[in-house]
Design a protein around this motif. Structure first.
Motif, PDB file in Angstrom:
ATOM      1  N   LYS A 167      -6.731 -13.099   0.653  1.00 43.79           N
ATOM      2  CA  LYS A 167      -6.257 -14.535   0.840  1.00 43.79           C
ATOM      3  C   LYS A 167      -6.072 -15.001   2.129  1.00 43.79           C
ATOM      4  CE  LYS A 167      -3.908 -14.557  -3.812  1.00 43.79           C
ATOM      5  NZ  LYS A 167      -2.469 -14.608  -4.310  1.00 43.79           N
ATOM      6  N   ILE A 168      -5.686 -14.085   3.039  1.00 46.14           N
ATOM      7  CA  ILE A 168      -5.362 -14.793   4.498  1.00 46.14           C
ATOM      8  C   ILE A 168      -6.658 -14.675   5.450  1.00 46.14           C
ATOM      9  CG2 ILE A 168      -2.953 -14.643   4.175  1.00 46.14           C
ATOM     10  CD1 ILE A 168      -4.538 -11.952   6.074  1.00 46.14           C
ATOM     11  N   ILE A 169      -7.706 -14.201   5.052  1.00 43.68           N
ATOM     12  CA  ILE A 169      -8.958 -13.930   5.972  1.00 43.68           C
ATOM     13  C   ILE A 169      -9.234 -15.281   6.517  1.00 43.68           C
ATOM     14  CG2 ILE A 169     -11.233 -13.537   6.085  1.00 43.68           C
ATOM     15  CD1 ILE A 169     -11.170 -11.389   4.250  1.00 43.68           C
ATOM     16  N   GLU A 170      -9.409 -16.252   5.860  1.00 43.76           N
ATOM     17  CA  GLU A 170      -9.597 -17.656   6.543  1.00 43.76           C
ATOM     18  C   GLU A 170      -8.757 -18.022   7.473  1.00 43.76           C
ATOM     19  OE1 GLU A 170     -12.600 -19.079   6.420  1.00 43.76           O
ATOM     20  OE2 GLU A 170     -13.288 -17.478   5.233  1.00 43.76           O
ATOM     21  N   THR A 171      -7.304 -17.785   7.293  1.00 43.73           N
ATOM     22  CA  THR A 171      -6.299 -18.179   8.033  1.00 43.73           C
ATOM     23  C   THR A 171      -6.637 -17.283   9.291  1.00 43.73           C
ATOM     24  OG1 THR A 171      -5.056 -18.878   6.341  1.00 43.73           O
ATOM     25  CG2 THR A 171      -3.807 -18.441   8.327  1.00 43.73           C
ATOM     26  N   ALA A 172      -6.863 -15.947   9.268  1.00 41.46           N
ATOM     27  CA  ALA A 172      -6.904 -15.096  10.490  1.00 41.46           C
ATOM     28  C   ALA A 172      -7.929 -15.708  11.325  1.00 41.46           C
ATOM     29  CB  ALA A 172      -7.103 -13.650   9.917  1.00 41.46           C
ATOM     30  N   LYS A 173      -9.227 -16.021  10.784  1.00 38.11           N
ATOM     31  CA  LYS A 173      -9.991 -16.757  11.592  1.00 38.11           C
ATOM     32  C   LYS A 173      -9.880 -17.996  12.457  1.00 38.11           C
ATOM     33  CE  LYS A 173     -13.831 -15.169   8.235  1.00 38.11           C
ATOM     34  NZ  LYS A 173     -15.152 -15.473   7.339  1.00 38.11           N
ATOM     35  N   THR A 174      -8.893 -18.775  11.882  1.00 36.17           N
ATOM     36  CA  THR A 174      -8.483 -19.843  12.555  1.00 36.17           C
ATOM     37  C   THR A 174      -7.341 -19.837  13.202  1.00 36.17           C
ATOM     38  OG1 THR A 174      -7.618 -20.821  10.654  1.00 36.17           O
ATOM     39  CG2 THR A 174      -9.734 -21.116  11.024  1.00 36.17           C
ATOM     40  N   ALA A 218       0.826  -1.207   0.048  1.00 35.65           N
ATOM     41  CA  ALA A 218      -0.024  -0.053   0.006  1.00 35.65           C
ATOM     42  C   ALA A 218       0.769   1.233   0.035  1.00 35.65           C
ATOM     43  CB  ALA A 218      -0.948   0.133   1.265  1.00 35.65           C
ATOM     44  N   LYS A 219       1.775   1.157   0.716  1.00 32.09           N
ATOM     45  CA  LYS A 219       2.885   2.610   0.800  1.00 32.09           C
ATOM     46  C   LYS A 219       3.647   2.574  -0.492  1.00 32.09           C
ATOM     47  CE  LYS A 219       4.007   2.192   5.791  1.00 32.09           C
ATOM     48  NZ  LYS A 219       5.013   2.045   6.683  1.00 32.09           N
ATOM     49  N   SER A 220       3.641   1.638  -1.313  1.00 31.88           N
ATOM     50  CA  SER A 220       4.432   1.744  -2.586  1.00 31.88           C
ATOM     51  C   SER A 220       3.370   2.031  -3.630  1.00 31.88           C
ATOM     52  CB  SER A 220       5.137   0.623  -3.023  1.00 31.88           C
ATOM     53  OG  SER A 220       4.240  -0.755  -2.988  1.00 31.88           O
ATOM     54  N   GLY A 221       1.996   2.160  -3.469  1.00 38.22           N
ATOM     55  CA  GLY A 221       1.141   2.520  -4.227  1.00 38.22           C
ATOM     56  C   GLY A 221       0.409   1.305  -4.979  1.00 38.22           C
ATOM     57  N   LYS A 222       0.653   0.080  -4.489  1.00 38.56           N
ATOM     58  CA  LYS A 222       0.263  -1.287  -4.939  1.00 38.56           C
ATOM     59  C   LYS A 222      -1.094  -1.501  -4.045  1.00 38.56           C
ATOM     60  CE  LYS A 222       4.466  -2.773  -6.907  1.00 38.56           C
ATOM     61  NZ  LYS A 222       5.584  -3.666  -6.820  1.00 38.56           N
ATOM     62  N   THR A 223      -2.156  -0.685  -4.076  1.00 35.44           N
ATOM     63  CA  THR A 223      -3.235  -0.825  -3.020  1.00 35.44           C
ATOM     64  C   THR A 223      -3.965  -2.202  -3.313  1.00 35.44           C
ATOM     65  OG1 THR A 223      -3.246   1.490  -3.013  1.00 35.44           O
ATOM     66  CG2 THR A 223      -5.087   0.240  -2.195  1.00 35.44           C
ATOM     67  N   LYS A 224      -4.308  -2.582  -4.913  1.00 37.38           N
ATOM     68  CA  LYS A 224      -4.958  -3.669  -5.267  1.00 37.38           C
ATOM     69  C   LYS A 224      -4.276  -4.910  -4.910  1.00 37.38           C
ATOM     70  CE  LYS A 224      -8.011  -1.345  -8.829  1.00 37.38           C
ATOM     71  NZ  LYS A 224      -8.241  -1.507 -10.064  1.00 37.38           N
ATOM     72  N   LYS A 225      -3.041  -4.815  -5.119  1.00 37.62           N
ATOM     73  CA  LYS A 225      -2.113  -6.045  -4.794  1.00 37.62           C
ATOM     74  C   LYS A 225      -2.233  -6.234  -2.914  1.00 37.62           C
ATOM     75  CE  LYS A 225       2.247  -8.270  -5.477  1.00 37.62           C
ATOM     76  NZ  LYS A 225       3.490  -8.172  -6.144  1.00 37.62           N
ATOM     77  N   ALA A 226      -2.324  -5.181  -2.549  1.00 39.67           N
ATOM     78  CA  ALA A 226      -2.418  -5.161  -1.008  1.00 39.67           C
ATOM     79  C   ALA A 226      -3.551  -5.980  -0.669  1.00 39.67           C
ATOM     80  CB  ALA A 226      -2.320  -3.941  -0.345  1.00 39.67           C
ATOM     81  N   ILE A 227      -4.778  -5.581  -1.214  1.00 39.29           N
ATOM     82  CA  ILE A 227      -6.129  -6.220  -1.206  1.00 39.29           C
ATOM     83  C   ILE A 227      -6.358  -7.400  -1.251  1.00 39.29           C
ATOM     84  CG2 ILE A 227      -8.492  -5.839  -1.716  1.00 39.29           C
ATOM     85  CD1 ILE A 227      -8.343  -2.973  -2.159  1.00 39.29           C
ATOM     86  N   THR A 228      -5.636  -7.930  -2.173  1.00 41.33           N
ATOM     87  CA  THR A 228      -5.475  -9.054  -2.725  1.00 41.33           C
ATOM     88  C   THR A 228      -4.852 -10.070  -1.749  1.00 41.33           C
ATOM     89  OG1 THR A 228      -5.865  -8.619  -5.141  1.00 41.33           O
ATOM     90  CG2 THR A 228      -5.173 -11.020  -4.733  1.00 41.33           C
ATOM     91  N   GLU A 229      -3.605  -9.836  -1.251  1.00 45.58           N
ATOM     92  CA  GLU A 229      -2.918 -10.422  -0.359  1.00 45.58           C
ATOM     93  C   GLU A 229      -3.969 -10.619   0.837  1.00 45.58           C
ATOM     94  OE1 GLU A 229       1.612 -10.654   1.496  1.00 45.58           O
ATOM     95  OE2 GLU A 229       0.993  -9.414  -0.305  1.00 45.58           O
ATOM     96  N   LEU A 230      -4.370  -9.469   1.500  1.00 44.09           N
ATOM     97  CA  LEU A 230      -5.292  -9.582   2.652  1.00 44.09           C
ATOM     98  C   LEU A 230      -6.417 -10.433   2.605  1.00 44.09           C
ATOM     99  CD1 LEU A 230      -4.989  -5.899   3.698  1.00 44.09           C
ATOM    100  CD2 LEU A 230      -4.016  -7.664   4.777  1.00 44.09           C
TER     101      LEU A 230
END
Length: 524
Positions: free
Chosen positions: A64-71, A50-62
């Motif tokens: 992906k790990i939603i389910e992992t964060a839940k468990t 996000a700091k380097s301007g790649k906001t969409k890539k940051a969204i995609t990466e987050l």
């Protein structure tokens, strides 16, 4: 949106807990730690993107790990993930995604607040139990102390009577001593006068010595008696002083108990503010029904009864102009118990109703069926012995078709039109509760109206109130007769009559035994 979220979050939290339990059985502690590490690294990587301007890539990466964060067992990491998704989607202008992740983030925060409220409630119940026990013990000790003081007082009174009697005897003895002294003086004079005549001097001396010993013995007895009574009086005085000190300690302890009671009451008063903020505004109800009232009288500070209404037109803008937009849903509910436990159940019921109508379920019997299923699921009643539930009267007013659709879980609906009263009974089973059926069907009743029609929904608190000259229940028959008698009065006056009637029925001898809720409205 926020009001309907509590139940969804409870379901999600249940899934989290189930997932955590399964992981603990099948995975080692190292695997859980690895998941946390993955989530932390993903969050750090997304922030760098996000700091380097790649906001969409940051969204995609987050994402992906939603389910992992839940468990991973750490709700703070899951909250951090949603916070970044809200922030990054806001930057990219993805409003729907931003609203979705904002909703899930608010659920986590609401759950944390609910846990705190439940913890405080359990703590307050424990403190109240201790307070009752301390109060009973203090009252028992006070009664024992008062009885002991009474016994000591009686003993002291008897001792005083004895002292008075002894004082009287002492005066008599002193008088005798004075008399003896005078007699001795007379005898001494006689001895002197006859001294020259008496031949046996020893006999006279022995007689004088005998009298002297007699007087000395009397004086010694009096002194010993006075000393004994003085010691007894001192012991009694000391005991009374100790009793007074103990009584002062009891009064001090009662003051501490009162302070604890005040703290618990303040906590419950704060819970009342939360419940009042949750319930719909009564002015909104009067906006939907110009002629209406709500009589709401909690037994304690917070209530297990609650009211709820929903204007389909306000809640479903996507169906603008459709037939559904002419419907208004009104609910009067009575949860298991009253006070703090009942208030917690009312929050569950309130949020589940919001969730159900959000899913566009507007038929009264289907709403009750869905509510029963969700209450059983939220309280896990298929897995434990929880028996909490609620009774409910629910009606849907269709202003286009001029019909009133009703379904009830034990509670009825009263309809008065053309001077005639119709009593629509609800089904015999409640929402949730001790009955074990996983699925329950409820009956839908339909009544048409033409012209002014009066509708009344209520819990059982009014009809079950004890009072009157024979200390009996008010009964539903008397309530129906009263509603039929006053239904043509202005609704503000109807509310006042109902309130004054139940207060007069209860009188000063009886206490309110349950929460009271009556809702009245006119449709035309």
């Amino acid at each position: 949106m926020r009001n309907i979220g509590l139940f969804i979050f409870l379901i999600t939290l249940f899934l989290f807990q189930s997932a955590e339990g399964a992981d603990k059985k099948s995975s080692s502690g190292k695997e859980v730690q690895d998941k946390r590490s993955i989530v932390i690294k993903a969050i750090e990587s997304a922030e760098l993107h996000a700091k380097s301007g790649k906001t969409k890539k940051a969204i995609t990466e987050l994402e992906k790990i939603i389910e992992t964060a839940k468990t991973c067992g750490d709700e703070s990491l899951l909250a951090k993930t949603y916070e970044l998704l809200v922030e990054f989607n806001h930057k990219t202008g993805a409003r729907k995604k931003e609203e979705e992740y904002t909703y899930w983030l608010n659920l986590i925060k609401t759950a944390a607040e609910k846990k705190q409220l439940e913890k405080q409630s359990r703590k307050d119940e424990l403190e109240m139990s201790k307070l009752r026990e301390q109060t009973l013990n203090a009252e028992w000790v006070k009664e024992q102390t008062e009885e002991e003081l009474n016994r000591q007082t009686d003993s002291l009174r008897k001792t005083k009577d004895s002292l008075d009697l002894l004082d009287l005897k002492n005066k008599e003895h002193l008088a005798q001593i004075d008399l003896l002294k005078k007699e001795r003086e007379i005898e001494d004079l006689k001895i002197k006068e006859q001294e020259s005549r008496l031949k046996n001097q020893e006999l006279v001396i022995k007689e004088k010595d005998a009298r002297h010993r007699f007087i000395t013995a009397i004086i010694a007895s009096l002194i010993l008696g006075i000393i004994t009574l003085s010691i007894l009086a001192y012991v009694i005085y000391k005991n009374l002083r100790q009793k007074r000190q103990y009584s002062d300690q009891i009064e001090k302890q009662l003051g501490v108990i009162k302070h604890q009671h005040d703290n618990i009451t303040n906590s419950i008063n704060y819970a009342q503010k939360i419940q009042n903020a949750m319930l719909p505004n009564e002015s909104s109800y009067e906006h939907l029904f110009e002629d209406s009232f709500i009589l709401f009288k909690p037994k304690d500070i917070v209530s297990g009864d609650f009211y709820w209404f929903f204007n389909v037109n306000d809640g479903d803008d996507r169906n603008e102009g459709g037939a559904e937009n002419n419907k208004v849903i009104v609910v009067a509910a009575d949860c298991t118990g009253h006070g703090v436990p009942g208030a917690l159940m009312s929050m569950v019921g309130y949020n589940l109703l919001n969730m159900i109508v959000y899913n566009k379920i507007y038929e009264p019997h289907l709403i009750l069926t869905e509510l029963n299923k969700n209450v059983r699921s939220a309280l896990q009643q298929d897995k434990n012995d929880n028996k909490d539930g609620m009774d409910m009267a629910l009606c849907v007013i269709n202003r286009k078709d001029k019909t009133i659709e009703f379904a009830g879980a034990k509670n009825p609906l009263i309809v008065i039109k053309n001077g005639e009263l119709e009593h629509l009974k609800g089904d015999k089973h409640p929402i949730g509760g001790s009955q074990g059926q996983a699925h329950r069907d409820f009956t839908k009743h339909t009544v048409s109206y033409d012209g002014d029609t009066h509708i009344y929904l209520f819990s059982d608190g009014y009809e079950d109130q004890f009072g009157g000259p024979e200390s009996k229940k008010f009964m539903v028959k008397n309530l129906k007769d009263l509603l039929l008698k006053i239904h043509r009065e202005p609704f503000s006056k109807q509310k006042d009559i109902l309130n004054k009637t139940i207060e007069a029925w209860k009188g000063t001898k009886e206490k309110q035994i349950d929460d009271i809720l009556i809702m009245g409205m006119k449709v035309n």
